[in-house]
Motif scaffolding. Structure first.
Motif, short mmCIF file in Angstrom:
data_model
loop_
_atom_site.label_atom_id
_atom_site.label_comp_id
_atom_site.label_asym_id
_atom_site.label_seq_id
_atom_site.Cartn_x
_atom_site.Cartn_y
_atom_site.Cartn_z
N HIS A 154 -14.31 39.25 64.52
CA HIS A 154 -13.63 40.08 63.69
C HIS A 154 -14.03 38.96 61.93
CE1 HIS A 154 -11.19 43.45 65.56
NE2 HIS A 154 -11.81 42.70 66.33
N HIS A 155 -13.54 38.25 62.06
CA HIS A 155 -13.37 37.25 60.73
C HIS A 155 -14.31 36.66 60.13
CE1 HIS A 155 -8.94 36.35 61.86
NE2 HIS A 155 -9.16 37.09 60.81
N TYR A 160 -13.04 30.49 56.20
CA TYR A 160 -13.57 31.75 57.49
C TYR A 160 -12.11 32.58 58.05
CZ TYR A 160 -18.12 29.65 57.27
OH TYR A 160 -19.42 30.19 57.16
N PHE A 161 -11.09 30.92 57.98
CA PHE A 161 -9.43 31.61 59.36
C PHE A 161 -9.05 31.31 58.42
CE2 PHE A 161 -12.79 30.43 62.70
CZ PHE A 161 -12.79 32.14 63.41
N ARG A 195 -2.00 34.80 60.04
CA ARG A 195 -2.52 34.66 61.43
C ARG A 195 -1.92 35.14 61.84
NH1 ARG A 195 -4.25 28.32 63.44
NH2 ARG A 195 -5.69 28.52 61.29
N ASN A 205 -3.02 39.15 62.34
CA ASN A 205 -4.06 39.14 62.64
C ASN A 205 -4.70 39.19 64.15
OD1 ASN A 205 -5.07 38.94 59.31
ND2 ASN A 205 -6.46 37.89 59.31
N LEU A 215 -11.44 42.60 58.65
CA LEU A 215 -10.83 41.59 58.24
C LEU A 215 -12.27 40.42 57.76
CD1 LEU A 215 -8.62 40.42 61.72
CD2 LEU A 215 -7.87 41.20 59.20
N THR A 216 -13.33 40.79 57.68
CA THR A 216 -14.56 39.98 57.57
C THR A 216 -14.86 40.42 55.63
OG1 THR A 216 -15.59 40.95 60.07
CG2 THR A 216 -17.05 39.99 57.48
N VAL A 257 -8.35 35.59 52.62
CA VAL A 257 -7.92 35.25 53.66
C VAL A 257 -6.54 35.06 53.92
CG1 VAL A 257 -10.54 35.01 54.57
CG2 VAL A 257 -9.08 32.83 54.10
#
Length: 304
Positions: A78-79, A113-114, A121, A124, A147-148, A153
């Motif tokens: 997803h990310h 990325y996250f 967190r 998500n 989420l990408t 983020v």
């Protein structure tokens, strides 16, 4: 016919799907991950409140490790755009030389990325669990990993937490979902807010313009046009919209600390097409912390 087989045969003839199954499908069967990780009960719908449809989920003892590994894979999917990963992998030696780095992890740490923010967190993770669970139960599909595309983020991205489609006929059925994560206790405010956001005009998806733009950007004008038409048909009431709310929180014999009992107590809605899911587990924060750690390990492995 063997007596036992005959009894089973009779049972299949008289089986009636639960209202929850009619709307979102059956709980997954083994060997699917969700069947391995979670038990379920479709609570009886009271005659006095036919809109009260609750599926209570619970963690199978000893399956926490399986959950962490499986959800971590979902988080990565997803990310992180796989094209970005492939690009980083191809440029690995170039990057190490260019920036005089001792390890490629130093570079990966700068790419965000996250999310690192705890609340993001948590949210998500709940969204990813809900979307992937419903894809299995309903057979519908996620058309874009929102989420990408998050420009920051560490902030929760706007849009539907879960938006699923029947790719064979976009106008036949849509699932719109909202997910809540409460690591300390399943407070009634969160439950009431979740339900309210799936009623009235709010039960319709808000992310369709984004989905349309996504397909335009990848050159699929036909799908973009279908999404544009779907938006019109949704607003004019021609599409079957199913709404699903999920609250992930603690479990306890004390109602105020138990996700399932709290949801059952506060679940009241005007939406007949709403199914509410509860997942009460021990130490829900551990799921989030360890799955993101595992997702980062998968990220590093993907660019080796």
């Amino acid at each position: 016919m063997d007596k036992l087989l005959y009894l089973i045969f009779l049972k299949t003839l008289t089986y009636m799907p639960t209202p929850q199954e009619i709307l979102i499908g059956k709980h997954p069967a083994k060997p699917n991950f969700f069947a391995e990780w979670l038990d379920f009960v479709d609570e009886a719908v009271p005659a006095a409140d036919l809109n009260k449809k609750h599926r209570k989920l619970s963690e199978v003892t000893g399956k926490r490790g399986l959950a962490i590994k499986s959800i971590a894979k979902y988080l990565l999917d997803h990310h992180v755009d796989p094209k970005k990963l492939e690009r980083a992998k191809k440029r690995k030696e170039e990057i190490l030389k260019k920036y005089k780095l001792k390890s490629f992890e130093e570079y990966l740490d700068t790419q965000t990325y996250f999310p690192k923010a705890k609340n993001t967190r948590n949210g998500n993770t709940a969204e990813v669990i809900l979307s992937n669970y419903l894809q299995v139960t309903s057979g519908l599909s996620l058309l874009a990993f929102k989420l990408t595309y998050n420009p920051n983020v560490d902030q929760a991205i706007k849009g539907d937490d879960c938006l699923l489609f029947d790719v064979k006929d976009l106008t036949s059925k849509v699932i719109v979902g909202e997910a809540k994560f409460r690591g300390r206790s399943p407070d009634n405010k969160a439950i009431k807010e979740m339900i309210k956001n799936l009623e009235g005009a709010k039960k319709l998806p808000i992310s369709l313009p984004f989905i349309s733009q996504h397909f335009t950007s990848i050159g699929d004008e036909n799908m973009a046009a279908q999404i544009d038409d779907l938006l019109y048909e949704l607003i004019t009431g021609k599409v079957n919209v199913i709404n699903v709310g999920l609250i992930i929180s603690t479990k306890s014999t004390n109602r105020g600390q138990d996700a399932g009992q709290q949801l059952d107590h506060y679940l009241k809605t005007t939406n007949p097409n709403l199914v509410a899911l509860s997942l009460g587990i021990d130490d829900p924060d551990e799921i989030v912390d360890k799955t993101f750690d595992e997702a980062y390990k998968l990220l590093k492995a993907a660019v080796k």
